[in-house]
Design an enzyme around this catalytic site. Structure first.
Site, PDB file in Angstrom:
ATOM      1  N   CYS A  35       9.457   6.209   0.151  1.00 15.67           N
ATOM      2  CA  CYS A  35       8.068   7.095   0.008  1.00 15.67           C
ATOM      3  C   CYS A  35       7.839   8.227   0.918  1.00 15.67           C
ATOM      4  CB  CYS A  35       6.898   5.985   0.240  1.00 15.67           C
ATOM      5  SG  CYS A  35       6.772   4.953  -1.059  1.00 15.67           S
ATOM      6  N   HIS A  62       0.826  10.193   1.957  1.00 15.26           N
ATOM      7  CA  HIS A  62       1.422   9.285   0.814  1.00 15.26           C
ATOM      8  C   HIS A  62       0.488   8.404   0.313  1.00 15.26           C
ATOM      9  CE1 HIS A  62       3.503   6.728  -1.381  1.00 15.26           C
ATOM     10  NE2 HIS A  62       3.676   5.765  -0.449  1.00 15.26           N
ATOM     11  N   ASN A  72       0.673   4.659  -6.629  1.00 15.49           N
ATOM     12  CA  ASN A  72       1.527   4.963  -5.721  1.00 15.49           C
ATOM     13  C   ASN A  72       2.910   5.332  -6.787  1.00 15.49           C
ATOM     14  OD1 ASN A  72       3.847   4.892  -3.914  1.00 15.49           O
ATOM     15  ND2 ASN A  72       2.743   3.194  -2.721  1.00 15.49           N
TER      16      ASN A  72
END
Length: 335
Positions: A114, A256, A286
């Protein structure tokens, strides 16, 4: 001294919209349970046959268009950040470069989960500042739906597929869109908190039997939550100190999109009001390496950013890895 300046922003989402109601039926849960714990209401999953490279190509094409460029433009470097490459070997980036008509440009993948987009952004910006390339294309792209266990409710409700891309090019210190600095870090002692156990040389070189779920993504959620908040907050504050910004001078935090509670906790720890933390996790989930450029594009669509606004980007991912970037917002229209 040359500077790296943001010139274009493009995104692409697959067609498969998946709501909480659909997953609630599949995993014996509820829309309320998912929304309360994650802030997510829907996400997009790629249909069968669509790969990370496909999404990356579309996002790259859109970013080039946003920058006023077309396919076959002179791009000296392409970096693709992804945890879900089309193949374990070779990298996805060279194929994407070929599909975009970029010729024999340098192209490689970055695997920082990520944090991948921030890592890739730093690599591309450094190539420009060093004078090695005039222009670079950075893409974060994921098809997490291909690595989620059909038996794991906790990960399947969180992750979505998508891609986002930016074009960087050489510019001057006075230009809006200039990348001012980065802060990156890692802690390999936490490598088992986020991982796919099987498929790599560690598993292939051992005699230990492989369970079916070992081929899927796994995450120790509570431990990851604590690490994510701490590392993103520390990295953000370190970078603000390096570039000489106070927290009050930051218009927006673009983190993020891991979890709504994580984003709010990071904002609180660095002293930012919750409304200054950009969020779009409710709409896309996500999306790992794609989440920051997708969040940037949605914020522009909602009229949040003004030219010259000071933005702080921050991310945390498997490895463990984390990173932050600071920039001023340019006058661009995302595609």
């Amino acid at each position: 001294m040359p500077h790296a300046v943001l010139r274009g922003l493009g995104t692409h989402l697959p067609s498969g919209r998946v709501t909480n109601a659909e997953l609630a039926n599949r995993f014996d849960t509820s829309d309320e349970w998912i929304t309360t714990r994650t802030g997510i209401r829907e996400r997009y999953w790629a249909p069968p046959g669509q790969s990370t490279g496909d999404l990356a190509t579309e996002a790259g094409r859109a970013a080039l268009k946003s920058a006023g460029l077309g396919e076959g433009a002179e791009v000296g470097l392409l970096v693709v950040a992804t945890t879900t490459p089309d193949h374990p070997c070779p990298a996805t980036a060279p194929d994407v470069a070929a599909r975009l008509g970029l010729g024999h440009t340098a192209a490689y993948d970055i695997a920082a989960v990520c944090s991948g987009f921030v890592y890739a952004l730093e690599a591309a910006a450094n190539a420009i500042v060093a004078g090695r390339v005039e222009r670079a294309l950075v893409i974060g792209a994921e098809t997490y739906s291909t690595i989620l266990s059909p038996n794991d409710r906790t990960t399947s409700v969180i992750f979505g597929d998508g891609a986002g891309a930016v074009v960087l090019s050489r510019g001057t210190e006075e230009e809006r869109g200039r990348l001012l600095g980065f802060d990156l870090g890692s802690d390999g002692t936490g490598k088992d908190l986020i991982r796919i156990p099987a498929g790599g040389s560690r598993q292939r070189s051992s005699d230990v039997p492989v369970a079916a779920d070992d081929h899927y993504f796994s995450m120790q959620g509570k431990k990851v939550f604590a690490h994510a908040v701490r590392r993103m907050a520390e990295s953000s504050l370190a970078l603000l100190g390096n570039v000489g910004w106070s927290t009050d001078e930051v218009e927006y935090l673009v983190g993020h999109q891991a979890n709504l509670r994580i984003l709010r906790s990071v904002a609180k720890q660095i002293g930012l009001e919750a409304e200054r933390a950009v969020t779009n996790i409710d709409k896309v989930g996500n999306t790992s390496a794609a989440s920051i450029p997708l969040a940037l594009a949605d914020a522009v669509a909602e009229g949040k950013f003004k030219t010259g606004d000071r933005l702080l980007l921050t991310a945390f991912g498997g490895g463990l890895t984390w990173g932050s970037a600071a920039l001023t917002w340019p006058d661009i229209v995302p595609v």
